[in-house]
Design an enzyme around this catalytic site. Structure first.
Site, PDB file in Angstrom:
ATOM      1  N   GLU A 298       0.839  -1.222   0.000  1.00 59.16           N
ATOM      2  CA  GLU A 298       0.000   0.000   0.000  1.00 59.16           C
ATOM      3  C   GLU A 298       0.865   1.261   0.000  1.00 59.16           C
ATOM      4  O   GLU A 298       0.519   2.260   0.621  1.00 59.16           O
ATOM      5  CB  GLU A 298      -0.904  -0.039   1.230  1.00 59.16           C
ATOM      6  CG  GLU A 298      -2.370   0.233   1.025  1.00 59.16           C
ATOM      7  CD  GLU A 298      -2.902  -0.059  -0.347  1.00 59.16           C
ATOM      8  OE1 GLU A 298      -3.170  -1.234  -0.617  1.00 59.16           O
ATOM      9  OE2 GLU A 298      -3.076   0.874  -1.134  1.00 59.16           O
TER      10      GLU A 298
HETATM   11  C1  FAD Z   1       2.193  -9.762   0.334  1.00 63.57           C
HETATM   12  C2  FAD Z   1       2.029  -8.647  -0.634  1.00 63.57           C
HETATM   13  C3  FAD Z   1       0.754  -8.246  -1.009  1.00 63.57           C
HETATM   14  C4  FAD Z   1       0.584  -7.233  -1.940  1.00 63.57           C
HETATM   15  N1  FAD Z   1      -0.672  -6.922  -2.389  1.00 63.57           N
HETATM   16  C5  FAD Z   1      -0.800  -6.104  -3.476  1.00 63.57           C
HETATM   17  C6  FAD Z   1      -2.064  -5.939  -4.124  1.00 63.57           C
HETATM   18  O1  FAD Z   1      -3.078  -6.499  -3.703  1.00 63.57           O
HETATM   19  N2  FAD Z   1      -2.112  -5.155  -5.239  1.00 63.57           N
HETATM   20  C7  FAD Z   1      -1.022  -4.529  -5.748  1.00 63.57           C
HETATM   21  O2  FAD Z   1      -1.126  -3.849  -6.755  1.00 63.57           O
HETATM   22  N3  FAD Z   1       0.188  -4.653  -5.149  1.00 63.57           N
HETATM   23  C8  FAD Z   1       0.320  -5.426  -4.030  1.00 63.57           C
HETATM   24  N4  FAD Z   1       1.545  -5.586  -3.437  1.00 63.57           N
HETATM   25  C9  FAD Z   1       2.687  -4.847  -3.960  1.00 63.57           C
HETATM   26  C10 FAD Z   1       3.173  -3.767  -3.016  1.00 63.57           C
HETATM   27  O3  FAD Z   1       2.260  -2.710  -2.968  1.00 63.57           O
HETATM   28  C11 FAD Z   1       4.578  -3.353  -3.498  1.00 63.57           C
HETATM   29  O4  FAD Z   1       5.442  -4.424  -3.146  1.00 63.57           O
HETATM   30  C12 FAD Z   1       5.051  -2.053  -2.883  1.00 63.57           C
HETATM   31  O5  FAD Z   1       4.295  -0.968  -3.380  1.00 63.57           O
HETATM   32  C13 FAD Z   1       6.528  -1.794  -3.154  1.00 63.57           C
HETATM   33  O6  FAD Z   1       6.846  -1.983  -4.493  1.00 63.57           O
HETATM   34  P1  FAD Z   1       8.102  -2.905  -4.858  1.00 63.57           P
HETATM   35  O7  FAD Z   1       7.933  -4.207  -4.155  1.00 63.57           O
HETATM   36  O8  FAD Z   1       8.260  -2.938  -6.321  1.00 63.57           O
HETATM   37  O9  FAD Z   1       9.328  -2.194  -4.203  1.00 63.57           O
HETATM   38  P2  FAD Z   1      10.207  -1.037  -4.883  1.00 63.57           P
HETATM   39  O10 FAD Z   1       9.326   0.006  -5.454  1.00 63.57           O
HETATM   40  O11 FAD Z   1      11.219  -1.656  -5.764  1.00 63.57           O
HETATM   41  O12 FAD Z   1      10.929  -0.416  -3.606  1.00 63.57           O
HETATM   42  C14 FAD Z   1      12.102  -0.993  -3.014  1.00 63.57           C
HETATM   43  C15 FAD Z   1      12.634  -0.020  -1.955  1.00 63.57           C
HETATM   44  O13 FAD Z   1      13.006   1.216  -2.568  1.00 63.57           O
HETATM   45  C16 FAD Z   1      12.340   2.302  -1.971  1.00 63.57           C
HETATM   46  N5  FAD Z   1      11.966   3.269  -3.012  1.00 63.57           N
HETATM   47  C17 FAD Z   1      11.368   3.013  -4.203  1.00 63.57           C
HETATM   48  N6  FAD Z   1      11.161   4.161  -4.864  1.00 63.57           N
HETATM   49  C18 FAD Z   1      11.625   5.157  -4.099  1.00 63.57           C
HETATM   50  C19 FAD Z   1      11.682   6.575  -4.228  1.00 63.57           C
HETATM   51  N7  FAD Z   1      11.189   7.210  -5.279  1.00 63.57           N
HETATM   52  N8  FAD Z   1      12.231   7.278  -3.220  1.00 63.57           N
HETATM   53  C20 FAD Z   1      12.703   6.669  -2.116  1.00 63.57           C
HETATM   54  N9  FAD Z   1      12.681   5.336  -1.942  1.00 63.57           N
HETATM   55  C21 FAD Z   1      12.148   4.587  -2.909  1.00 63.57           C
HETATM   56  C22 FAD Z   1      11.085   1.697  -1.308  1.00 63.57           C
HETATM   57  O14 FAD Z   1      10.637   2.468  -0.212  1.00 63.57           O
HETATM   58  C23 FAD Z   1      11.592   0.326  -0.894  1.00 63.57           C
HETATM   59  O15 FAD Z   1      12.205   0.395   0.369  1.00 63.57           O
HETATM   60  C24 FAD Z   1       1.728  -6.569  -2.467  1.00 63.57           C
HETATM   61  C25 FAD Z   1       3.003  -6.950  -2.053  1.00 63.57           C
HETATM   62  C26 FAD Z   1       3.170  -7.984  -1.177  1.00 63.57           C
HETATM   63  C27 FAD Z   1       4.562  -8.417  -0.814  1.00 63.57           C
END
Ligand code: FAD
Length: 591
Positions: A438
Site C-alpha cells: 500500500e
Molecule cells: C504480500 C504482498 C501483497 C501485496 N498486495 C498487493 C495488491 O493487492 N495489489 C497490488 O497492486 N500490489 C500489491 N503488493 C505490492 C506492493 O504494494 C509493493 O510491493 C510495494 O508498493 C513496493 O513496491 P516494490 O515491491 O516494487 O518495491 P520497490 O518500489 O522496488 O521499492 C524498493 C525499496 O526502494 C524504496 N523506493 C522506491 N522508490 C523510491 C523513491 N522514489 N524514493 C525513495 N525510496 C524509494 C522503497 O521504499 C523500498 O524500500 C503486495 C506486495 C506484497 C509483498
C-alpha cells in the site's frame, strides 16, 4: 490465548480522540453511542469465535494453487460465508447500495477486530472495500448497478491490481495494455504481481480493478486508466456468464500472511480480458488514489490490530511465566515475569504505542466522516485536507509500531517467542508486510514531506500544530500531580515538530534531497507527537469522568515521559543529520 476485542479501549479512543460524542450530537454521524458499542462488541464476538481460531492453522496450512484454482485453508470459505451472512461486508457503504451507512470511524474500529483476530482473512474485505470506494466515487451508473450490491454484501470480492514486475513504487512504469473495442469495452493484456486475493473460491465472483495503459496514452502516470475486470462476466440479468480471460498463474511463498493468497495474475493470454473503463481514460491513477487512501488508512489499522493482538498475548504469557525474583518477590519464590521492571517497560511500550496509533487512525477516519457528511464546502475542504495530512502518518507510523510491538512481543516470550508454538512469532512475521504494501513507509514519508506539508502553503499543518499546542496548555493548566512531566515533554515534542517542519519547508525549496533524507525521521516525530497528544486528551477526559482513569493517565504519562522524549533527537536528526546521510555517493555506498 484467545483474542478479546478491546471494546472499552476502542470506545475510549473513538470518544476522546475522534470526538464521537460531539459528532453524534451535531448530527455528523447518524448513529448513537450504544449502537456503535453494540456493533464493536458483536464484531468482537465474531473475531473471537470464528476468525481467531483459524489464524494459527491458516498460517501453517497456507493457501495453494491446485489445478489452476487457489485453495484457501480449511474453514476459510465457511468463515467468509458467515461473514457475508452477518452483513459485515457492508458496514460503511451507503444504504442505497445495500450497505449500512455506518461511519468510517466505526468501520475502522471493526476493521481492527478482523485484522487482530486474523490478518490474512481481514485482507479480503479490506481490498473489497477499497474497490467499492473507487466504484462509488467514479463508476458509471451501470457499473455501480452491476457490481456494487454484490461487492457491498461481500458475495463478490474485490482486488486492486497495480503492481507489475518493473512497476512497484513507480506506477508510471506499468505496461499492462488496454485496447478499445467497438462495443465500448476494452481488452486487457498483461501481468500483475503480488495481487492479494487475486483468486480464491470463497466468493462467487472476483472484481479486479486493474490499472492499464491505452496505446495512445501519454507516458508516465498521466497515461494510466482504470478498468473493472470481473473473473466471471456478468449477464444483463445479473447472473454469472463466461469466465473472463484472467488467471492466477502462481502464488508467492512469503515470510508471513501465509493464508492470504498473493497471486501472479495473467490477463489476456487467450486474446484479451474484457474490461470496463472506470471514470475517464488516462485518469486512472487519480481514481486509484481514492482506493489507495482508504486502503492506506485500513493498512494503518492493520498495524494497530497486530500490535493489539501481540500485546494481549504477551500480557497473558508474562502473567504465567515465572523466572527470577522481582524486587517485590519473596525469597525462594520465582516471580511472574510481569513483575520485572524491564518487562513492565516493554508491556507499557506495547500498550501505549498501540493506543496512540489507534487514536491517530480513528482521527483520520473521523475527518473522512466529517468530509462525507457536511454540505459546507469550507468545512469539507478542511476535513479532507486534515485527513490527507494524517493518512501517511496513520499508515506508516501505525505499521512501523505494529512491527516493533510484535517484535517486543516475541522478546517477552523469550525462546518461546522464537519457536512457533505460542503464536507470537506469527504476529511478527505477519506484521512485516505492513510497512511494505500500500505504498512503502518510505514513500509515505516522502508524501508527507513533499505533498502534505506544503498543503495550502503550510496552513493545514500550522492549524494542526496549533491544536496540539492547545492540548499541551490544557494539560499544563490542569495542574495534576499524576500527570507528571506530561505537559513539558509534549510541549517539547510539539516545539520539535514545529522546528523540523519549518526546516523541511526551507530545505524543500533549497535542497530537496536533504528534505527527502529527513522524511522518515520526520514521520516518526509526527506520529510520536500526535500519539502523545491524543493520549493526553484521553488522560484529561479520564481525569474528569472515566472510572478507569488512573490506568489511562498512567499510560499517557508513560508515553509522554518515555516515548515522545525521542522527539528532540529526531528533530536534530532531520535538521542536522541530512548532510551526513548524503555524504557517501551511491557508488561509494555500494563500496
Ligand atoms: C504480500 C504482498 C501483497 C501485496 N498486495 C498487493 C495488491 O493487492 N495489489 C497490488 O497492486 N500490489 C500489491 N503488493 C505490492 C506492493 O504494494 C509493493 O510491493 C510495494 O508498493 C513496493 O513496491 P516494490 O515491491 O516494487 O518495491 P520497490 O518500489 O522496488 O521499492 C524498493 C525499496 O526502494 C524504496 N523506493 C522506491 N522508490 C523510491 C523513491 N522514489 N524514493 C525513495 N525510496 C524509494 C522503497 O521504499 C523500498 O524500500 C503486495 C506486495 C506484497 C509483498
Amino acid at each position: 490465548m484467545t483474542y478479546q476485542a478491546p471494546v472499552d479501549d476502542i470506545m475510549f479512543a473513538l470518544k476522546t480522540a475522534a470526538g464521537l460524542s460531539e459528532l453524534i450530537a451535531d448530527g455528523t454521524v447518524g448513529v448513537d453511542e450504544d449502537t456503535v458499542r453494540a456493533v464493536v462488541e458483536e464484531a468482537g464476538r465474531f473475531g473471537t469465535d470464528v476468525l481467531d481460531p483459524l489464524n494459527g492453522p491458516g498460517d501453517k496450512a497456507g493457501s495453494h494453487l491446485v489445478d489452476g484454482k487457489v485453495e484457501t485453508p480449511a474453514g476459510w470459505k465457511e468463515a467468509y460465508q458467515q461473514f457475508v451472512a452477518g452483513g459485515w461486508g457492508a458496514l460503511p457503504c451507503p444504504e442505497e447500495h445495500g450497505g449500512q451507512g455506518l461511519p468510517e470511524m466505526v468501520a475502522m474500529a471493526v476493521c481492527e477486530i478482523w485484522n487482530a483476530s486474523n490478518l490474512s482473512f481481514g485482507l479480503c474485505p479490506l481490498l473489497t472495500q477499497g474497490a467499492v470506494d473507487a466504484l462509488l466515487a467514479h463508476g458509471s451508473d451501470e457499473l455501480k448497478r452491476t457490481y456494487l450490491p454484490k461487492m457491498v454484501s461481500g458475495e463478490w470480492s474485490g482486488t486492486m491490481n497495480l503492481t507489475e514486475p518493473h512497476a512497484g513504487s513507480d506506477l508510471g512504469a506499468l505496461r499492462t495494455k488496454a485496447e478499445r473495442q467497438p462495443d465500448g469495452t476494452y481488452r486487457i493484456t498483461g501481468t500483475k504481481i503480488y495481487i492479494t486475493y487475486g483468486d480464491h473460491e470463497m466468493a462467487d465472483n472476483i472484481i479486479h480493478l486493474v490499472l492499464a495503459r491505452l496505446p495512445d496514452a501519454p507516458a508516465g502516470t498521466r497515461g494510466i486508466s482504470l478498468f473493472v475486470v470481473p473473473k466471471y462476466l456478468v449477464n444483463p440479468d445479473g447472473s454469472l456468464g463466461a469466465r473472463n480471460d484472467v488467471v492466477c498463474a502462481g502464488l508467492e511463498h512469503k515470510l508471513g500472511i501465509h493464508a492470504s493468497p498473493t497471486c501472479v495474475m495473467k490477463y489476456g493470454e487467450q486474446g484479451g480480458a474484457v474490461g470496463y473503463l472506470v471514470g475517464e481514460e488516462n485518469r486512472g491513477l487519480n481514481i486509484m488514489f481514492i482506493m489507495m487512501n482508504e486502503a492506506r488508512l485500513a493498512v494503518g489499522v492493520q498495524g494497530v490490530a497486530i500490535a493489539e493482538r501481540a500485546t494481549q498475548r504477551a500480557i497473558a504469557y508474562a502473567k504465567e511465566r515465572k523466572q527470577g525474583r522481582s524486587a517485590r518477590g519473596r525469597a525462594g519464590d520465582m516471580s511472574p515475569i510481569i513483575e520485572h521492571a524491564d518487562v513492565r517497560r516493554n508491556l507499557m511500550t506495547m500498550r501505549a504505542m498501540t493506543q496512540a496509533a489507534r487514536a491517530i487512525c480513528l482521527v483520520t477516519a473521523r475527518e473522512l466522516d466529517i468530509a462525507h457528511a457536511t454540505s459546507d464546502p469550507a468545512k469539507k475542504a478542511a476535513a479532507l485536507a486534515r485527513s490527507a495530512l494524517l493518512t501517511p502518518v496513520a499508515k506508516a507510523f501505525s505499521t512501523d509500531i505494529g512491527v516493533e510491538v510484535a517484535s517486543i512481543g516475541v522478546q517477552i516470550h523469550g525462546g518461546m517467542g522464537f519457536v512457533e508454538e505460542t503464536g507470537a512469532a506469527q504476529y511478527y512475521r505477519d506484521a512485516r508486510i505492513l510497512p511494505i504494501y500500500e505504498g512503502t513507509n518510505g514513500i509515505q514519508a516522502i508524501d508527507l514531506v513533499t505533498r502534505k506539508l506544503p498543503l495550502e502553503g503550510g496552513k493545514v499543518l500550522e492549524a494542526y500544530i496549533g491544536e496540539m499546542q492547545a492540548t499541551v496548555e490544557a494539560v499544563r493548566a490542569s495542574n495534576r500531580p499524576e500527570f507528571g512531566l506530561m505537559a513539558d515533554r509534549l510541549g517539547g515534542a510539539v516545539k520539535a515538530l514545529a522546528e523540523a517542519s519549518r526546516w523541511l519547508g526551507g530545505a524543500l525549496a533549497k535542497n530537496p534531497e536533504s528534505a527527502l533524507a529527513g522524511a522518515q525521521p520526520y514521520l516518526r516525530l509526527f506520529g510520536l507527537t500526535a500519539g502523545g497528544i491524543y493520549l493526553a486528551r484521553g488522560a484529561l477526559a479520564a481525569a474528569r469522568e472515566d472510572a478507569s482513569g488512573a490506568a489511562r493517565i498512567a499510560l499517557a504519562r508513560f508515553f509522554a515521559e518515555n516515548l515522545t522524549t525521542a522527539a528532540g533527537g529526531l528533530k536534530d536528526t532531520i535538521v542536522s543529520g541530512a548532510d551526513s546521510t548524503l555524504l557517501l555517493e551511491p557508488e561509494a555506498l555500494a563500496g
